[in-house]
Write a protein that holds these residues in place. Structure first.
Motif, short mmCIF file in Angstrom:
data_model
loop_
_atom_site.label_atom_id
_atom_site.label_comp_id
_atom_site.label_asym_id
_atom_site.label_seq_id
_atom_site.Cartn_x
_atom_site.Cartn_y
_atom_site.Cartn_z
N MET A 1 0.86 -1.17 0.00
CA MET A 1 0.00 0.00 0.00
C MET A 1 0.90 1.22 0.00
O MET A 1 1.74 1.39 0.86
N LEU A 2 0.70 2.07 -0.98
CA LEU A 2 1.48 3.28 -1.12
C LEU A 2 0.62 4.47 -0.75
O LEU A 2 -0.51 4.60 -1.22
N VAL A 3 1.13 5.34 0.10
CA VAL A 3 0.43 6.54 0.51
C VAL A 3 1.11 7.71 -0.16
O VAL A 3 2.33 7.85 -0.10
N LEU A 4 0.34 8.56 -0.83
CA LEU A 4 0.88 9.65 -1.64
C LEU A 4 0.31 11.00 -1.27
O LEU A 4 -0.74 11.08 -0.62
N GLU A 5 0.94 12.03 -1.74
CA GLU A 5 0.40 13.38 -1.66
C GLU A 5 -0.68 13.53 -2.73
O GLU A 5 -0.65 12.85 -3.76
N PRO A 103 -3.05 -8.75 -0.11
CA PRO A 103 -1.89 -8.48 0.75
C PRO A 103 -1.58 -6.98 0.88
O PRO A 103 -1.22 -6.53 1.96
N ASN A 104 -1.75 -6.22 -0.18
CA ASN A 104 -1.40 -4.80 -0.15
C ASN A 104 -2.46 -3.93 0.52
O ASN A 104 -2.19 -2.77 0.82
N THR A 105 -3.68 -4.45 0.71
CA THR A 105 -4.75 -3.60 1.24
C THR A 105 -5.33 -4.10 2.57
O THR A 105 -6.16 -3.41 3.15
N ALA A 106 -4.93 -5.26 3.02
CA ALA A 106 -5.56 -5.86 4.21
C ALA A 106 -5.52 -4.96 5.43
O ALA A 106 -6.53 -4.78 6.12
N ALA A 107 -4.37 -4.37 5.70
CA ALA A 107 -4.26 -3.51 6.88
C ALA A 107 -5.19 -2.30 6.76
O ALA A 107 -5.86 -1.92 7.72
N LYS A 108 -5.26 -1.70 5.59
CA LYS A 108 -6.13 -0.54 5.37
C LYS A 108 -7.60 -0.95 5.52
O LYS A 108 -8.40 -0.23 6.13
N ASP A 109 -7.98 -2.10 4.95
CA ASP A 109 -9.37 -2.56 5.03
C ASP A 109 -9.80 -2.82 6.47
O ASP A 109 -10.94 -2.57 6.85
N ARG A 110 -8.88 -3.32 7.29
CA ARG A 110 -9.20 -3.68 8.68
C ARG A 110 -9.12 -2.50 9.65
O ARG A 110 -9.61 -2.60 10.77
N THR A 111 -8.51 -1.41 9.25
CA THR A 111 -8.34 -0.28 10.17
C THR A 111 -8.93 1.00 9.59
O THR A 111 -9.99 1.45 10.02
#
Length: 174
Positions: A1-5, A103-111
């Motif tokens: 997961m990439l976080v951008l401006e 795998p790239n989004t699981a943490a975002k989906d859960r939090t």
């Protein structure tokens, strides 16, 4: 997961903006992800045919507020108020959202998404794990998601917002 401006997001093909943070939505989902997502969508869409509620499959944008650019792209979105359906997607809170883990989004989906969906008032939120063949169902009660109900491969889920819809996970994870 990439976080951008925000200005970097314009260069992406698909991205979400949640609480002012831009999330890249690449790489594309796995085959297992797509199988689970498609099978759940088909069950919902078939059940809702001819009814007021409608199911949408990603990519389909959800803007909780028409006045800003914050948006998400759930894997499956169920909307029961036709006035929320616009050309660009759903504007307002959907009734049910399904996210299938990658795998790239699981943490975002859960939090991040769980908190955002709760704050928006989504009535039911499903987190589907295609690898472990499980589903967690969060139901909104008194503006809070309670402890999720957990289901496995052989279970049947009664969809909380539709008394007459049951999802047999044997039809999802085969």
């Amino acid at each position: 997961m990439l976080v951008l401006e925000a200005k970097e997001a314009q260069e992406l093909d698909r991205y979400e903006v949640i609480d002012g943070v831009v999330y890249d939505m690449t790489p594309p989902p796995s085959t297992a992800h797509q199988r689970a997502s498609n099978r759940i969508y088909i069950l919902f869409a078939n059940h809702l045919r001819g009814k007021t509620c409608e199911a949408f499959h990603a990519p389909f944008g959800v803007w909780f507020n028409e006045r800003d650019d914050e948006h998400v792209e759930p894997d499956i979105t169920v909307v029961c108020d036709p006035s929320k359906i616009r050309e660009k997607g759903c504007v307002g809170t959907p009734d049910l959202i399904v996210e299938v883990l990658s795998p790239n989004t699981a943490a975002k989906d859960r939090t991040v998404k769980l908190r955002r969906y709760q704050r928006a008032g989504v009535r039911e939120y499903w987190i589907v794990d295609p690898v472990h063949k499980t589903v967690e169902v969060y139901r909104l009660e008194d503006n809070v998601f309670g402890k999720p109900d957990a289901y496995g491969e052989g279970d049947i889920i009664r969809v909380g917002i539709f008394e007459d819809l049951h999802v047999d996970l044997g039809e999802v994870f085969y």
